[in-house]
Write a protein that holds these residues in place. Structure first.
Motif, PDB file in Angstrom:
ATOM      1  N   VAL A 182      71.639  -6.729 -31.202  1.00 12.93           N
ATOM      2  CA  VAL A 182      71.964  -7.829 -31.065  1.00 12.93           C
ATOM      3  C   VAL A 182      71.317  -8.119 -30.800  1.00 12.93           C
ATOM      4  CG1 VAL A 182      74.017  -8.910 -29.647  1.00 12.93           C
ATOM      5  CG2 VAL A 182      74.406  -6.998 -31.264  1.00 12.93           C
ATOM      6  N   ALA A 183      71.034  -7.905 -29.201  1.00 12.71           N
ATOM      7  CA  ALA A 183      69.551  -8.943 -28.658  1.00 12.71           C
ATOM      8  C   ALA A 183      68.005  -9.233 -29.724  1.00 12.71           C
ATOM      9  CB  ALA A 183      69.166  -7.871 -27.726  1.00 12.71           C
ATOM     10  N   ALA A 184      67.812  -8.266 -29.868  1.00 11.22           N
ATOM     11  CA  ALA A 184      66.486  -8.084 -30.738  1.00 11.22           C
ATOM     12  C   ALA A 184      66.824  -9.035 -31.759  1.00 11.22           C
ATOM     13  CB  ALA A 184      66.671  -7.038 -31.667  1.00 11.22           C
ATOM     14  N   ARG A 189      65.801 -14.384 -34.124  1.00  9.54           N
ATOM     15  CA  ARG A 189      66.228 -16.050 -34.986  1.00  9.54           C
ATOM     16  C   ARG A 189      65.952 -17.139 -33.965  1.00  9.54           C
ATOM     17  NH1 ARG A 189      72.670 -16.787 -35.448  1.00  9.54           N
ATOM     18  NH2 ARG A 189      72.587 -19.616 -36.572  1.00  9.54           N
ATOM     19  N   VAL A 190      65.904 -16.989 -33.039  1.00  8.85           N
ATOM     20  CA  VAL A 190      64.770 -18.141 -32.429  1.00  8.85           C
ATOM     21  C   VAL A 190      63.581 -18.373 -32.171  1.00  8.85           C
ATOM     22  CG1 VAL A 190      63.970 -18.425 -30.032  1.00  8.85           C
ATOM     23  CG2 VAL A 190      66.740 -17.891 -30.027  1.00  8.85           C
ATOM     24  N   HIS A 192      62.401 -17.632 -35.400  1.00  8.84           N
ATOM     25  CA  HIS A 192      62.257 -18.001 -36.547  1.00  8.84           C
ATOM     26  C   HIS A 192      62.681 -19.667 -36.980  1.00  8.84           C
ATOM     27  CE1 HIS A 192      62.615 -18.033 -41.152  1.00  8.84           C
ATOM     28  NE2 HIS A 192      64.047 -18.548 -41.280  1.00  8.84           N
ATOM     29  N   ASN A 193      63.248 -20.008 -36.101  1.00 10.68           N
ATOM     30  CA  ASN A 193      63.936 -21.216 -36.255  1.00 10.68           C
ATOM     31  C   ASN A 193      63.029 -22.147 -35.145  1.00 10.68           C
ATOM     32  OD1 ASN A 193      66.042 -20.754 -37.091  1.00 10.68           O
ATOM     33  ND2 ASN A 193      67.102 -20.374 -34.503  1.00 10.68           N
ATOM     34  N   ARG A 194      61.869 -21.353 -34.484  1.00 10.09           N
ATOM     35  CA  ARG A 194      61.235 -21.985 -33.361  1.00 10.09           C
ATOM     36  C   ARG A 194      59.611 -22.750 -34.956  1.00 10.09           C
ATOM     37  NH1 ARG A 194      57.760 -20.114 -28.780  1.00 10.09           N
ATOM     38  NH2 ARG A 194      56.318 -21.690 -27.785  1.00 10.09           N
ATOM     39  N   GLN A 195      59.787 -21.421 -35.232  1.00 12.43           N
ATOM     40  CA  GLN A 195      58.634 -21.120 -36.394  1.00 12.43           C
ATOM     41  C   GLN A 195      59.116 -22.798 -37.130  1.00 12.43           C
ATOM     42  OE1 GLN A 195      57.038 -17.453 -38.084  1.00 12.43           O
ATOM     43  NE2 GLN A 195      56.953 -17.145 -36.338  1.00 12.43           N
TER      44      GLN A 195
END
Length: 265
Positions: A182-184, A189-190, A192-195
């Motif tokens: 879950v942490a991975a 996801r974070v 990916h959103n940043r990119q």
């Protein structure tokens, strides 16, 4: 003259004595190794298994014998001072002792596989004490008997079994793996959103730069239009005078005629 049956008995006794001499005296003996669980905890009213195995350099035969003894740990027990035999095995047969274990002790081992374990069914509080396992496998007759401390307890005080410990460990490991997964996923996801955010910012910057360049180009075109004439640029005009009087040498009427008109677009 002695009867024949007496002679036969004497011969058999002499042959048996000679055999025993060969087995126990003439041939060198080796020590037998006997192993048992140091401690066994059993819930009251359930089956209690007392395991015992042995190692011997000799082949198991009908001469092999097993003896289980018990010494109570309760001071008020009649057999608390010295151990007494509760089970004996020899010549392929078992002989329970004439005591409280007679109907509860059972041989569950396989002597050919050098397993001489027994089972108490059911185990009782009076069974608390020390059990001794002794094996003889001629000519391997020298060895130290193994001992097992038996503890018969209530269900409430019965310690957690090894299986429960293993299951708990596996469940704990699975929970840790799930948390890591879950942490991975959250980190991925974070990132990916940043990119995506950085990509959008880059596209906006490129669009803004392109818009500025376009406006600059339009401004340049407007400046060029204001500084240049509204119509097409006309080049120099050359005029000539023509004589319409009919005379070759005189010019009575002069009329400007465009000789050449050079226009510059």
């Amino acid at each position: 003259m002695e009867p024949r049956w007496l002679n036969n008995i004497c011969r058999r006794m002499l042959w048996t004595g000679f055999t025993l001499y060969i087995v126990f005296v003439a041939e060198p003996t080796s020590a037998i190794e006997i192993h048992a669980d140091p401690e066994v905890i059993v819930q009251n009213g359930t089956k209690g298994v007392l395991r015992c195995t042995f190692k011997s350099s000799e082949v198991v035969s009908t001469w092999t014998s097993v003896t289980w003894s018990f010494q109570s740990s309760q001071p008020d027990h009649q057999f608390s001072k010295a151990p007494y035999v509760i089970y004996h095995f020899s010549n392929g047969k078992g002989f329970p002792g004439q005591d409280e274990f007679k109907d509860r002790v059972e041989f569950i081992g396989d002597i050919n596989k050098k397993d001489v374990s027994i089972q108490l069914n059911p185990a009782q509080f009076s069974d608390n004490g020390t059990f001794f396992c002794d094996v003889k496998n001629p000519p391997d007759v020298k060895g130290t008997q193994a001992r097992t401390e038996l503890r018969v307890v209530l269900k409430e005080s019965f310690p957690q079994s090894q299986t429960a410990v293993i299951i708990g460990g596996v469940c704990g490991a699975l929970i840790v793996l799930i948390i890591i997964a879950v942490a991975a996923c959250f980190v991925i996801r974070v990132l990916h959103n940043r990119q995506d955010y950085e990509g959008c910012t880059t596209l906006e910057s490129v669009s803004s730069q392109a818009l500025r360049l376009q406006k600059k180009a339009e401004s340049s075109r407007e400046g060029s239009t204001c500084s240049s004439p509204s119509g097409p640029v006309q080049g120099p005009v050359i005029y000539a005078q023509l004589d319409h009087s009919g005379s070759k040498n005189s010019f009575h009427k002069i009329e400007p005629v465009v000789y050449a008109d050079i226009r510059k677009n």
